[in-house]
Scaffold this motif. Structure first.
Motif, PDB file in Angstrom:
ATOM      1  N   LYS A  11      46.215  26.177  37.533  1.00  0.00           N
ATOM      2  CA  LYS A  11      46.288  27.104  38.651  1.00  0.00           C
ATOM      3  C   LYS A  11      45.384  26.664  39.808  1.00  0.00           C
ATOM      4  O   LYS A  11      45.726  26.854  40.964  1.00  0.00           O
ATOM      5  N   THR A  33      44.376  32.203  41.859  1.00  0.00           N
ATOM      6  CA  THR A  33      45.199  33.211  41.197  1.00  0.00           C
ATOM      7  C   THR A  33      44.255  34.211  40.541  1.00  0.00           C
ATOM      8  O   THR A  33      43.077  33.922  40.346  1.00  0.00           O
ATOM      9  N   ALA A  34      44.784  35.355  40.242  1.00  0.00           N
ATOM     10  CA  ALA A  34      43.996  36.351  39.518  1.00  0.00           C
ATOM     11  C   ALA A  34      44.940  37.174  38.665  1.00  0.00           C
ATOM     12  O   ALA A  34      46.158  37.174  38.899  1.00  0.00           O
ATOM     13  N   PHE A  35      44.357  37.843  37.703  1.00  0.00           N
ATOM     14  CA  PHE A  35      45.122  38.711  36.798  1.00  0.00           C
ATOM     15  C   PHE A  35      46.286  37.930  36.190  1.00  0.00           C
ATOM     16  O   PHE A  35      47.443  38.324  36.266  1.00  0.00           O
ATOM     17  N   ASN A  36      45.918  36.786  35.608  1.00  0.00           N
ATOM     18  CA  ASN A  36      46.887  35.910  34.963  1.00  0.00           C
ATOM     19  C   ASN A  36      48.105  35.621  35.839  1.00  0.00           C
ATOM     20  O   ASN A  36      49.246  35.855  35.445  1.00  0.00           O
ATOM     21  N   ASN A  37      47.810  35.121  37.025  1.00  0.00           N
ATOM     22  CA  ASN A  37      48.867  34.619  37.910  1.00  0.00           C
ATOM     23  C   ASN A  37      49.641  35.700  38.657  1.00  0.00           C
ATOM     24  O   ASN A  37      50.564  35.391  39.404  1.00  0.00           O
ATOM     25  N   ASP A 200      34.824  30.523  40.958  1.00  0.00           N
ATOM     26  CA  ASP A 200      36.117  30.972  40.421  1.00  0.00           C
ATOM     27  C   ASP A 200      35.926  31.621  39.050  1.00  0.00           C
ATOM     28  O   ASP A 200      36.660  32.535  38.680  1.00  0.00           O
ATOM     29  N   LYS A 215      34.860  35.080  43.083  1.00  0.00           N
ATOM     30  CA  LYS A 215      36.312  35.307  43.188  1.00  0.00           C
ATOM     31  C   LYS A 215      36.696  36.780  43.178  1.00  0.00           C
ATOM     32  O   LYS A 215      37.840  37.112  43.530  1.00  0.00           O
ATOM     33  N   ARG A 219      40.078  38.765  44.222  1.00  0.00           N
ATOM     34  CA  ARG A 219      40.772  39.668  43.289  1.00  0.00           C
ATOM     35  C   ARG A 219      40.926  41.056  43.892  1.00  0.00           C
ATOM     36  O   ARG A 219      41.946  41.703  43.742  1.00  0.00           O
TER      37      ARG A 219
HETATM   38  N1  ASP Z   1      41.984  32.783  36.562  1.00  0.00           N
HETATM   39  C1  ASP Z   1      42.755  33.797  35.920  1.00  0.00           C
HETATM   40  C2  ASP Z   1      44.136  33.897  36.537  1.00  0.00           C
HETATM   41  O1  ASP Z   1      44.537  33.220  37.363  1.00  0.00           O
HETATM   42  C3  ASP Z   1      42.099  35.123  35.841  1.00  0.00           C
HETATM   43  C4  ASP Z   1      41.116  35.513  36.880  1.00  0.00           C
HETATM   44  O2  ASP Z   1      40.292  34.694  37.286  1.00  0.00           O
HETATM   45  O3  ASP Z   1      41.116  36.681  37.302  1.00  0.00           O
HETATM   46  O4  ASP Z   1      44.929  34.644  36.261  1.00  0.00           O
END
Ligand code: ASP
Ligand code: TMP
Length: 246
Positions: A11, A33-37, A200, A215, A219
């Motif tokens: 990612k 990305t966050a919350f698993n994409n 991150d 991050k 988010r």
């Molecule tokens: N890195 C993870 C994602 O892309 C989770 C996160 O960092 O919030 O989903």
């Protein structure tokens, strides 16, 4: 020059075959990305800053005897690392309640924990990186008991060391995630720190104001995302303008 062979694209990073056997080139993207994409975006300049921040932190950890995959930074976005077999377990160390911990336990964000708490997640996009116990890890063979012991003891040392290092930069290390890999050397295998250590995968709060400099700004749409990464690099003395300014 011939185009390099892409080994893996994640990612936030791309891995290419390195110049010598047993090496890889780790390229840092600006993608976030966050919350698993589920949430996707770009943090302009993040890759350059993360490359530099991770280089610095891995080198510092090397100085206290933590074995790692980092060899050297190649340019603004790339670093040369040793090829390892990534262990599919994320190690999360928490000092202060935040993020998913608060949701799980209905804890108030910012509450200091009675002691550092270590959690493990199984690396699987399909399963949403579920929280797992040591029993799952050893029973399913993701890591051998001795490997898990090594990961735990290194993670606790890394927590102590980085907490002090960030404190010296006016930052509180709230929590962070580590990944480890198996390094095959001659006929030996050992576990070493791998992946990256950057904002991150860390929560960092300003010691005075509590401002989030990681991050979570992305988010939670808090704004000034690139600026937060820039500020962490500056506090660590890694940007050209670092040093007394005002
Ligand atoms: N890195 C993870 C994602 O892309 C989770 C996160 O960092 O919030 O989903
Ligand atoms: P969490 O509170 O969302 O579980 O995250 C704990 C810490 O681990 C936080 O600093 C972010 C980091 N982390 C990652 O780097 N990647 C991940 O996939 C997850 C879930 C957390």
């Amino acid at each position: 020059m011939a185009r390099r062979r892409k080994i893996y694209e994640g990612k936030a990073k791309i891995l290419y075959a390195g110049p010598e056997p047993g090496t890889l080139v780790q390229y840092f993207k600006d993608d976030a990305t966050a919350f698993n994409n589920k949430k996707k975006g770009v943090i302009t300049g993040k890759g350059v800053l993360n490359n530099r921040i991770s280089e610095y932190l891995m080198m510092k950890l090397g100085e206290i005897g933590i074995p790692h995959h980092f060899l050297r930074r190649l340019n603004m976005r790339e670093q040369l690392v040793r090829e390892v077999e990534i262990i599919p377990v994320e190690v999360i160390v928490r000092n202060i309640a935040a993020g998913s911990f608060c949701e799980r336990f209905k804890a108030k964000e910012g509450t200091p924990l009675p002691r550092s708490i270590v959690e493990y997640c199984y690396k699987s996009d399909e399963l949403d990186d579920p929280l797992v116990s040591e029993e799952h890890i050893t029973a399913f063979g993701w890591a051998a008991p001795q490997e898990l012991d090594d990961m735990l003891s290194m993670s606790l040392r890394i927590n102590d060391f980085l907490s002090g290092l960030f404190l010296g930069a006016g930052l509180k290390l709230i929590d962070f995630k580590l990944e480890f890999g198996r390094l095959f050397e001659d006929d030996m295998v050992r576990v070493v720190l791998a992946d990256e250590i950057t904002p991150d995968g860390c929560r960092l709060w300003d010691i005075e104001t509590g401002k989030k400099l990681d991050k979570d700004r992305f988010r939670r749409d808090l704004g000034d995302v690139s600026e937060a990464y820039q500020e962490v690099a500056r506090r660590l003395g890694l940007t050209p303008e670092a040093g007394p300014r005002d």
